[in-house]
Design a protein around this motif. Sequence first.
Motif, short mmCIF file in Angstrom:
data_model
loop_
_atom_site.label_atom_id
_atom_site.label_comp_id
_atom_site.label_asym_id
_atom_site.label_seq_id
_atom_site.Cartn_x
_atom_site.Cartn_y
_atom_site.Cartn_z
N LEU A 1 1.02 -1.46 0.24
CA LEU A 1 -0.35 -0.25 0.24
C LEU A 1 1.10 1.28 0.18
CD1 LEU A 1 -2.18 -1.13 2.51
CD2 LEU A 1 -3.04 -0.79 0.16
N THR A 2 0.68 2.28 -1.02
CA THR A 2 1.45 2.81 -0.86
C THR A 2 0.64 4.52 -0.59
OG1 THR A 2 0.89 3.76 -3.64
CG2 THR A 2 2.34 2.23 -2.72
N ALA A 3 1.50 5.51 -0.46
CA ALA A 3 0.92 7.45 -0.20
C ALA A 3 0.32 7.60 -1.46
CB ALA A 3 1.75 7.74 0.33
N PRO A 4 -0.10 8.88 -1.22
CA PRO A 4 -0.75 9.22 -3.21
C PRO A 4 0.24 10.06 -3.37
CG PRO A 4 -1.87 10.01 -1.25
CD PRO A 4 -0.77 9.22 -0.27
N GLY B 1 13.67 12.17 -6.45
CA GLY B 1 12.65 11.87 -5.27
C GLY B 1 12.16 12.96 -4.67
N GLN B 2 13.17 13.94 -5.70
CA GLN B 2 12.96 15.71 -4.78
C GLN B 2 11.96 16.15 -6.25
OE1 GLN B 2 16.17 18.04 -3.80
NE2 GLN B 2 17.41 16.34 -3.75
N PRO B 3 11.00 17.02 -5.13
CA PRO B 3 9.79 17.77 -6.59
C PRO B 3 11.52 18.05 -7.41
CG PRO B 3 10.44 19.33 -3.80
CD PRO B 3 10.76 17.98 -4.36
N GLY C 1 16.29 7.20 7.53
CA GLY C 1 17.63 7.39 7.69
C GLY C 1 18.35 7.03 6.56
N ASP C 2 17.67 5.60 6.07
CA ASP C 2 17.96 5.39 4.70
C ASP C 2 17.77 6.01 3.40
OD1 ASP C 2 19.46 2.32 5.81
OD2 ASP C 2 18.01 2.72 7.25
N ALA C 3 16.48 6.95 4.00
CA ALA C 3 15.69 7.11 2.78
C ALA C 3 16.70 8.76 2.53
CB ALA C 3 14.33 8.31 2.86
N GLY C 4 17.52 9.20 3.71
CA GLY C 4 18.05 10.42 3.27
C GLY C 4 17.93 11.11 4.63
N GLU D 1 8.31 1.17 4.75
CA GLU D 1 9.38 1.70 4.35
C GLU D 1 9.53 3.36 3.91
OE1 GLU D 1 11.35 0.82 0.10
OE2 GLU D 1 9.62 -0.92 0.62
N TYR D 2 10.15 3.47 4.03
CA TYR D 2 10.27 4.85 3.17
C TYR D 2 10.99 5.49 2.12
CZ TYR D 2 9.72 7.62 7.74
OH TYR D 2 9.03 8.02 8.60
N GLN D 3 10.05 5.80 1.10
CA GLN D 3 11.00 5.64 -0.04
C GLN D 3 11.85 7.29 -0.40
OE1 GLN D 3 6.65 6.40 -1.79
NE2 GLN D 3 7.22 4.20 -2.96
N LYS D 4 12.42 7.37 -1.78
CA LYS D 4 13.20 8.32 -1.43
C LYS D 4 12.53 9.58 -1.46
CE LYS D 4 17.16 5.38 -3.94
NZ LYS D 4 17.67 5.48 -5.57
N ARG D 5 11.37 9.88 -1.99
CA ARG D 5 10.30 10.81 -2.40
C ARG D 5 10.28 11.50 -0.23
NH1 ARG D 5 4.69 10.49 -3.11
NH2 ARG D 5 4.63 8.26 -2.48
N GLY D 6 10.97 10.69 0.36
CA GLY D 6 10.31 10.79 1.73
C GLY D 6 9.45 10.19 2.30
N ALA D 7 8.21 9.92 1.32
CA ALA D 7 7.06 8.95 1.99
C ALA D 7 7.16 7.40 2.34
CB ALA D 7 5.82 9.37 0.56
N ILE D 8 6.18 6.98 3.25
CA ILE D 8 6.19 5.78 3.49
C ILE D 8 5.33 4.57 2.85
CG2 ILE D 8 7.00 6.50 6.13
CD1 ILE D 8 4.27 5.33 6.48
N HIS D 9 5.38 3.25 2.51
CA HIS D 9 4.31 2.22 2.71
C HIS D 9 4.43 1.95 2.89
CE1 HIS D 9 7.34 1.99 -1.46
NE2 HIS D 9 7.48 1.24 -0.41
#
Length: 482
Positions: free
Chosen positions: A136-139, A184-186, A342-345, A243-251
């Motif tokens: 399941l992911t974030a929008p 991951g950055q906008p 921390g693993d996502a930066g 889990e944190y994605q590179k954009r800083g959002a969890i899924h």
Amino acid sequence: MYPATDEARRSVLNEAERLRLLSPTERDLIRLVHEPGFSRWLDQIKATGGCSHPIYLAGHTTVRDAHSGTVLRHYSTEDEPGGRLPVRCRNRRTSRCEPCARLHAGDTFQLIRSGLLGGKGVTDQVQLHPRLFVTLTAPSFGTVHRGGTASTPHCHPRRGSGECAHGRPLGCGQQHADTDPVIGQPLCRDCYDYVGHVLWHASAGALWSRFCHTLRRHLASAAGIVQTRFREHAALSFAKVAEYQKRGAIHFHAVIRLDGPDGPSSPPPLWATSDALESAVRSAVASVEVRTPYSAATGERAVRWGPQLDVHAIRSDAFTESAVTDSAVAAYVAKYVSKSVGDAGGVDHRITDYESIPLAQVNGHLRALMATCWRLGGLRELEGLNLRSWTHTLGFRGHVLTKSRRYSITYRELRAARTAYRSGVEPDASNDGVTLTESVWRYVGSGHSLAEAELAAGIAADLARSRELAAEDQWSGHGCTF
């Protein structure tokens, strides 16, 4: 005593000069090896697996016969180096303590696997129950740079020179490598919904709880059962990891299992199939939502799941052609339980004041998320979300791994079994009515000195290498070559 001869004085001066030229770690090492209990300290650190930040305790444990009062066993730290005993810190994060994180990941593997294959108090009949692996992911909160794939090698290819309201390009035709820090950055931080991102994180736990409740309702409706009597026919069990994605959002990666009314020990009803469970999962994800507290600054927002949803039936390990097998899923979940923001930066320690945010060693996107957490945390209407306390996790307040009560064994039971195995004492021996245990312990310190940290790291590396060699020998014994 002052040296009597010139030669003795020169020798002392030369030794002092050599010590002065040594590094602090080397001087601490000389001090450490001359301690009377150095060899015993090495044994203790080996027993902790080379823990990088051990907790030191002082005290004693005495086991007596319940009837006669005779002392059966007694241990005290009085004879230990420094009068203390090091124990593992048990930190799950690899960035803090790799040996303890590896041990925690191993416990997680056993916890997840026993809920899929049985064992450790769980019947092996769970292998026949409907089981799904769900992601399941974030929008989307705004367009972010992404790495290339075989189908879309470019980031965001776009014809023409369209620009957003802030004058920035709406597309990106570059090919970003997986290690490119821009991923991951906008594309435009002014367009990015940082408030929505933070509030989604703060509401993710409530959204998951609402999803589980809705999933039971949809299963009951599909089976023609009154929703309030669903528990009389079936039980829903799960274990999930964030889990944190590179954009800083969890899924969330979740194992969902459908049991009979008495849990894993009872077979599910005939209507409970993997297809029925998958259909209910998809419909529940599409319909569930929670509302954030109203604030004049943010309004009232509806929090929903993102459109990306992966649902796979979990197959037996015997199906080697399938990538979603019992052991593979357990290993996948265990891999992520030792990771953190921390693993996502990001940072893996609490932020206690706003001035620390601009100084954090993170990219501008994560720094903006932290600043948003701190700003929203000051609003009276959002005090219940505790956003300032969870600024370092970008507003997410949940545990990295959660499970339902009847999914499988617990961490406490796994650790008790390991302790009993190493000590040779039955886990419940102290509570069997035959013996009485008296324990008095107190905290006396934590962490390593400079030299101790170097030696502990070497011990951890040696143990890791020994495990690698043992694994190679095991594969060689099965006829495999490297």
